[in-house]
Enzyme design. Structure first.
Site, PDB file in Angstrom:
ATOM      1  N   SER A 142       0.854  -1.196   0.000  1.00 48.82           N
ATOM      2  CA  SER A 142       0.000   0.000   0.000  1.00 48.82           C
ATOM      3  C   SER A 142       0.883   1.236   0.000  1.00 48.82           C
ATOM      4  O   SER A 142       2.044   1.173   0.433  1.00 48.82           O
ATOM      5  CB  SER A 142      -0.858   0.016   1.266  1.00 48.82           C
ATOM      6  OG  SER A 142      -1.598   1.213   1.359  1.00 48.82           O
ATOM      7  N   TYR A 155      -2.164  -0.524  10.540  1.00 45.21           N
ATOM      8  CA  TYR A 155      -2.289  -0.900   9.128  1.00 45.21           C
ATOM      9  C   TYR A 155      -0.977  -0.604   8.391  1.00 45.21           C
ATOM     10  O   TYR A 155      -0.456  -1.455   7.663  1.00 45.21           O
ATOM     11  CB  TYR A 155      -3.452  -0.133   8.491  1.00 45.21           C
ATOM     12  CG  TYR A 155      -3.660  -0.459   7.031  1.00 45.21           C
ATOM     13  CD1 TYR A 155      -4.125  -1.716   6.624  1.00 45.21           C
ATOM     14  CD2 TYR A 155      -3.392   0.482   6.036  1.00 45.21           C
ATOM     15  CE1 TYR A 155      -4.308  -2.008   5.275  1.00 45.21           C
ATOM     16  CE2 TYR A 155      -3.581   0.195   4.688  1.00 45.21           C
ATOM     17  CZ  TYR A 155      -4.034  -1.055   4.320  1.00 45.21           C
ATOM     18  OH  TYR A 155      -4.209  -1.356   2.983  1.00 45.21           O
TER      19      TYR A 155
HETATM   20  P1  NDP Z   1     -11.747  -5.623  -0.347  1.00 45.66           P
HETATM   21  O1  NDP Z   1     -12.279  -5.506   1.035  1.00 45.66           O
HETATM   22  O2  NDP Z   1     -12.684  -5.354  -1.483  1.00 45.66           O
HETATM   23  O3  NDP Z   1     -11.072  -7.040  -0.570  1.00 45.66           O
HETATM   24  C1  NDP Z   1     -10.376  -7.715   0.445  1.00 45.66           C
HETATM   25  C2  NDP Z   1     -10.310  -9.181   0.096  1.00 45.66           C
HETATM   26  O4  NDP Z   1      -9.587  -9.845   1.134  1.00 45.66           O
HETATM   27  C3  NDP Z   1     -11.687  -9.819   0.021  1.00 45.66           C
HETATM   28  O5  NDP Z   1     -11.733 -10.672  -1.099  1.00 45.66           O
HETATM   29  C4  NDP Z   1     -11.778 -10.626   1.295  1.00 45.66           C
HETATM   30  O6  NDP Z   1     -12.533 -11.806   1.059  1.00 45.66           O
HETATM   31  C5  NDP Z   1     -10.318 -10.975   1.530  1.00 45.66           C
HETATM   32  N1  NDP Z   1     -10.050 -11.342   2.913  1.00 45.66           N
HETATM   33  C6  NDP Z   1     -10.203 -10.614   4.033  1.00 45.66           C
HETATM   34  N2  NDP Z   1      -9.898 -11.354   5.123  1.00 45.66           N
HETATM   35  C7  NDP Z   1      -9.552 -12.589   4.657  1.00 45.66           C
HETATM   36  C8  NDP Z   1      -9.169 -13.790   5.268  1.00 45.66           C
HETATM   37  N3  NDP Z   1      -9.061 -13.917   6.593  1.00 45.66           N
HETATM   38  N4  NDP Z   1      -8.906 -14.856   4.484  1.00 45.66           N
HETATM   39  C9  NDP Z   1      -9.018 -14.767   3.135  1.00 45.66           C
HETATM   40  N5  NDP Z   1      -9.388 -13.657   2.496  1.00 45.66           N
HETATM   41  C10 NDP Z   1      -9.654 -12.579   3.255  1.00 45.66           C
HETATM   42  O7  NDP Z   1     -10.498  -4.611  -0.389  1.00 45.66           O
HETATM   43  P2  NDP Z   1      -9.322  -4.375  -1.458  1.00 45.66           P
HETATM   44  O8  NDP Z   1      -9.600  -5.037  -2.730  1.00 45.66           O
HETATM   45  O9  NDP Z   1      -9.069  -2.918  -1.431  1.00 45.66           O
HETATM   46  O10 NDP Z   1      -8.101  -5.087  -0.713  1.00 45.66           O
HETATM   47  C11 NDP Z   1      -7.160  -5.912  -1.378  1.00 45.66           C
HETATM   48  C12 NDP Z   1      -5.761  -5.559  -0.902  1.00 45.66           C
HETATM   49  O11 NDP Z   1      -5.431  -4.239  -1.341  1.00 45.66           O
HETATM   50  C13 NDP Z   1      -5.585  -5.549   0.608  1.00 45.66           C
HETATM   51  O12 NDP Z   1      -4.353  -6.167   0.942  1.00 45.66           O
HETATM   52  C14 NDP Z   1      -5.535  -4.069   0.944  1.00 45.66           C
HETATM   53  O13 NDP Z   1      -4.818  -3.812   2.133  1.00 45.66           O
HETATM   54  C15 NDP Z   1      -4.821  -3.533  -0.287  1.00 45.66           C
HETATM   55  N6  NDP Z   1      -4.943  -2.099  -0.522  1.00 45.66           N
HETATM   56  C16 NDP Z   1      -6.153  -1.521  -0.806  1.00 45.66           C
HETATM   57  C17 NDP Z   1      -6.256  -0.162  -1.001  1.00 45.66           C
HETATM   58  C18 NDP Z   1      -7.564   0.513  -1.264  1.00 45.66           C
HETATM   59  O14 NDP Z   1      -7.609   1.765  -1.266  1.00 45.66           O
HETATM   60  N7  NDP Z   1      -8.645  -0.213  -1.522  1.00 45.66           N
HETATM   61  C19 NDP Z   1      -5.074   0.711  -0.942  1.00 45.66           C
HETATM   62  C20 NDP Z   1      -3.857   0.005  -0.639  1.00 45.66           C
HETATM   63  C21 NDP Z   1      -3.806  -1.347  -0.455  1.00 45.66           C
HETATM   64  P3  NDP Z   1     -13.495 -12.549   2.106  1.00 45.66           P
HETATM   65  O15 NDP Z   1     -14.106 -11.494   2.982  1.00 45.66           O
HETATM   66  O16 NDP Z   1     -14.473 -13.247   1.212  1.00 45.66           O
HETATM   67  O17 NDP Z   1     -12.609 -13.506   2.835  1.00 45.66           O
END
Ligand code: NDP
Length: 245
Positions: A142, A155
């Site tokens: 990030s 975070y």
């Molecule tokens: P979302 O919340 O849309 O997606 C997060 C994903 O992580 C979901 O598919 C969720 O699936 C999964 N997840 C969460 N907990 C678990 C778990 N215990 N086991 C397996 N899967 C898990 O957010 P983003 O797409 O934004 O996030 C994706 C990545 O991008 C993350 O690492 C986030 O930190 C990073 N990021 C995002 C930014 C943003 O502005 N959006 C900026 C910088 C980085 P489910 O709940 O079905 O398990």
């Protein structure tokens, strides 16, 4: 044919946001996908869409807090497709809060998912990638892994860790394994849905007004994958043009 075609790509957190957008783009380019997350119904719907569009995708319920689940996802790739070319450690959470709120359970969740989940991913694929003498591990960090803001302490700490782990992996790659850090800026996904500190949530909603679509991050991931084997894209930072910090 793109150089993504036929690559076996494992994606954690593929049920929404950046993981889902990446799965859909890679599916169109002919990658063979293995998708993991906890919400199996969402994964199944995404797999079905990818297959209907002519792509190949399988999925399995995966909680990255459980090492056995992550290993089982990687094993599924090997059993079904006979190889594993790319792992995208994307699953992550961002329940930001002021430290005074003492949301210790949320701190622990972020450490478990954002750091330990990434390590479990590396552990699940590294032995097979060593056997293959090739592989590519892409860790989603990030912009918060480059700088800290109030409410971001934990975070950011997890994302600084992801960048450190990725760089260590790169240095130990023995010329065989590519290591890429993708550092997104503000991106429209479900990430804000899990913030329980009301003041932090308000702040985030305002900051995220300039957020870009997850497709933009997916394109950066595709770029890293499609480079020839002797080219390792080490880090890409992708921010909205309007994001100042
Ligand atoms: P979302 O919340 O849309 O997606 C997060 C994903 O992580 C979901 O598919 C969720 O699936 C999964 N997840 C969460 N907990 C678990 C778990 N215990 N086991 C397996 N899967 C898990 O957010 P983003 O797409 O934004 O996030 C994706 C990545 O991008 C993350 O690492 C986030 O930190 C990073 N990021 C995002 C930014 C943003 O502005 N959006 C900026 C910088 C980085 P489910 O709940 O079905 O398990």
């Amino acid at each position: 044919m793109s150089s993504v075609s036929d690559k076996v790509v494992i994606i954690t957190g593929a049920s929404s946001g950046i993981g889902e957008a990446t799965a859909r783009q890679l599916g169109q380019l002919g990658a063979r996908l293995v998708l993991g997350a906890r919400r199996l119904d969402r994964l199944q719907a995404i797999c079905k869409d990818i297959e209907t569009a002519g792509g190949q995708a399988i999925c399995q319920a995966t909680d990255v807090r459980r090492r056995a689940d992550v290993k089982a996802l990687a094993d599924l790739a090997l059993a079904h497709y006979g190889q594993m070319d790319v792992l995208i450690n994307n699953a992550g959470l961002m329940p930001v809060s002021f430290l005074d709120e003492l949301k210790v359970e949320e701190w622990e969740q972020m450490i478990d998912v954002n750091i330990k989940g990434v390590l479990y991913g590396i552990a699940a694929v590294l032995p097979q990638m060593r056997k293959q003498h090739s592989g590519h591990i892409i860790n989603i960090a990030s912009v918060a892994g480059h700088r800290v803001l109030p409410t971001y302490s934990v975070y950011s700490g997890t994302k600084f860790a992801v960048r450190a782990i990725s760089e260590g992996l790169r240095q130990e790659s023995r010329g065989e394994i590519r290591s890429t850090i993708i550092s997104p800026g503000l991106t429209k996904t479900e990430l804000l849905d899990h913030i329980t500190d009301a003041q932090a949530a308000d702040q985030m909603r305002k900051i995220f007004e300039v957020a870009i679509n997850a497709d933009a991050i997916a394109r950066a991931i595709v770029y890293a994958i499609e480079q020839p084997d002797d080219v390792d894209v080490n880090e890409i930072v992708v921010r909205p043009t309007q994001q100042e910090r």
